[in-house]
Design an enzyme around this catalytic site. Structure first.
Site, PDB file in Angstrom:
ATOM      1  CE  LYS A  83      14.305  27.528  43.011  1.00  0.00           C
ATOM      2  NZ  LYS A  83      15.019  28.143  41.865  1.00  0.00           N
ATOM      3  CB  SER A 152      17.311  30.492  43.461  1.00  0.00           C
ATOM      4  OG  SER A 152      16.713  30.023  42.237  1.00  0.00           O
ATOM      5  CB  SER A 176      18.668  29.226  39.774  1.00  0.00           C
ATOM      6  OG  SER A 176      18.804  30.581  40.112  1.00  0.00           O
TER       7      SER A 176
END
Length: 450
Positions: A83, A152, A176
């Site tokens: 990420k 996210s 997330s």
């Protein structure tokens, strides 16, 4: 997945074994991943940064190491997506915001160093929503590009779901990891709070921020997480102690048939869609005597508000530099959260912190009677709406309490979108949770075959 290279459909544990034995070369596998990325990335848009030559160079070095008879790591040759809020030396890390565009860290995050030490290939940086919050990213759901992949950790979930890579790392402050894993139909594992060091990872809310992983199997998630567990002096949430044998225990059969507690999270009646309600009614019925319903005390009704209060207050502090440098370039979602955080009184923030112990004491009463809690991973399948990342209401409680959680892609909606089943364990019982997850998957699979 029609016309896909068979290598990309392998369970990550089998893939690990083939790479370790030399039956599959790391270069061969990375090239298959890159071909898949070239095919589906234009639609899915899961990557924030990708350099094919860099990925292949890492693979060649690992192949040479194995061929020379040198020791190899437990993740030898396995590509991992990170990420884009996780620092990578000499590789851009933009944290999902234009304010960090062109930012190139000089050091790896601790978890990246551990991945490299284990022999993993850093495939690239996966898309994060802006500053790991709620403003939707460019990423699309691989099962239907008109549906959100969640957030996210959107790119991490979507990249694994689209078989671009077998493993990815994300973060969870509300929902997330678990929510996008559910929406995209992959395994998502959020370990106990403090299990994986966050040094070198964007800090949004130190009380809540948790590193999580995505994989194409439960055992794969256990394997990569185990390599990341451990103390780091730079992260006060971690503490010295032995690393749990996540993979070994996950692969063993329970000595006693597990018992699950079905928990309707706060706002279940108001927020769960009809398919979710029906699916969990059927699952609990299949489990029979191995499942009982455990209502949560009234104190849990305030958990969402308490978690948000902590999240926003800490975000206002940690994102102050972003606000000061470019408030006009931040999304309405971020600005609203920061403004709410600025309004939180110190006494209310400190009081909210005290509730983690109170709520965990309530959960302990449930865990005395079960091996794990079973509960929805999301309110329903991924919404057909690219202006939202979905509702994290069924995840935030477990993030607040710091309990480990895993979502397993066991359900499908009528419109063909995946839906996850979430299992939650007692803090520190990560290995037992993964073993129970494997048991549940096998049990429900056998019921479906009956």
């Amino acid at each position: 997945m029609r016309n896909i290279n068979p290598l990309l459909t392998l369970d990550v544990i089998e893939l690990r074994d083939r790479l370790a034995s030399g039956a599959v070369r790391a270069v061969e596998y990375v090239e298959a991943c890159l071909e898949r990325i070239a095919e589906v990335e234009p639609e899915v848009q899961a990557w924030a940064w990708l350099d094919s030559d860099h990925a292949i160079a890492q693979a060649r070095a690992l192949d040479a190491r194995r061929q020379a008879g040198a020791p190899i790591g437990p993740l030898h040759g396995l590509p991992v997506g990170l990420k884009d809020v996780i620092d990578t030396a000499k590789i851009p890390t933009a944290n999902g915001t234009v304010l960090d565009e062109g930012r190139v860290p000089s050091e790896d995050a601790v978890l990246v160093s551990r991945l490299k030490a284990a022999g993993a290939i850093i495939m690239g940086k996966t898309v994060s929503t802006e500053l790991a919050f709620m403003h939707p990213s460019k990423t699309r759901n691989p099962h239907n590009p008109e549906h959100t992949p969640g957030g996210s950790s959107a790119g991490s979930a979507a990249a694994v779901a689209a078989a671009m890579i077998p493993l990815a790392v994300g973060t969870q402050t509300g929902g997330s990891v678990i929510r996008p894993a559910s929406f995209c139909g992959v395994v998502g594992f959020k370990p106990s709070f403090g299990a994986i060091a966050r040094t070198g990872v964007l800090s949004q809310s130190p009380t809540l921020d948790t590193i999580g992983v995505f994989a194409n199997s439960i055992n794969g998630a256990a394997m990569v997480a185990e390599c990341l567990f451990g103390y780091d002096a730079g992260d006060p949430a971690t503490s010295p102690g032995p690393t749990p044998r996540l993979l070994d225990i996950a692969q063993t059969d329970p000595l006693v048939t597990p018992t699950l507690a079905f928990v309707r999270p706060p706002q279940f009646e108001a927020m769960a869609d009809e398919e979710t309600v029906q699916a969990f009614s059927e699952i609990t019925s299949m489990l029979g005597e191995q499942c009982f319903e455990a209502p949560l005390p009234n104190a849990f009704e305030d958990a969402a508000a308490l978690r948000a209060r902590i999240n926003f207050a800490e975000m206002a502090k940690d994102y102050y530099a972003y606000e000061k440098r470019g408030r006009d370039q931040l999304s309405p979602e971020i600005l609203e959260a920061i403004d709410k955080g600025n309004d939180v009184k110190a006494r209310d923030y400190l009081a909210a912190l005290d509730w983690r112990k109170v709520l965990n004491a309530g959960l302990d009463e449930v865990f005395k009677r079960c091996d794990a809690i079973i509960t929805p991973a999301a309110t329903g399948p991924a919404p057909a709406n690219l202006q939202t990342t979905g509702n994290p209401i069924f995840n935030g409680l477990w993030t607040f309490c710091g309990t480990p959680a895993v979502t397993i892609p066991l359900l499908w909606s009528q419109n063909g979108m995946p839906m996850g089943v979430q299992l939650v364990g007692r803090v520190g019982d990560d290995a037992r949770l993964m073993r129970t997850a494997n048991w549940l998957k096998t049990f429900l699979g056998n019921q479906g075959d009956a």
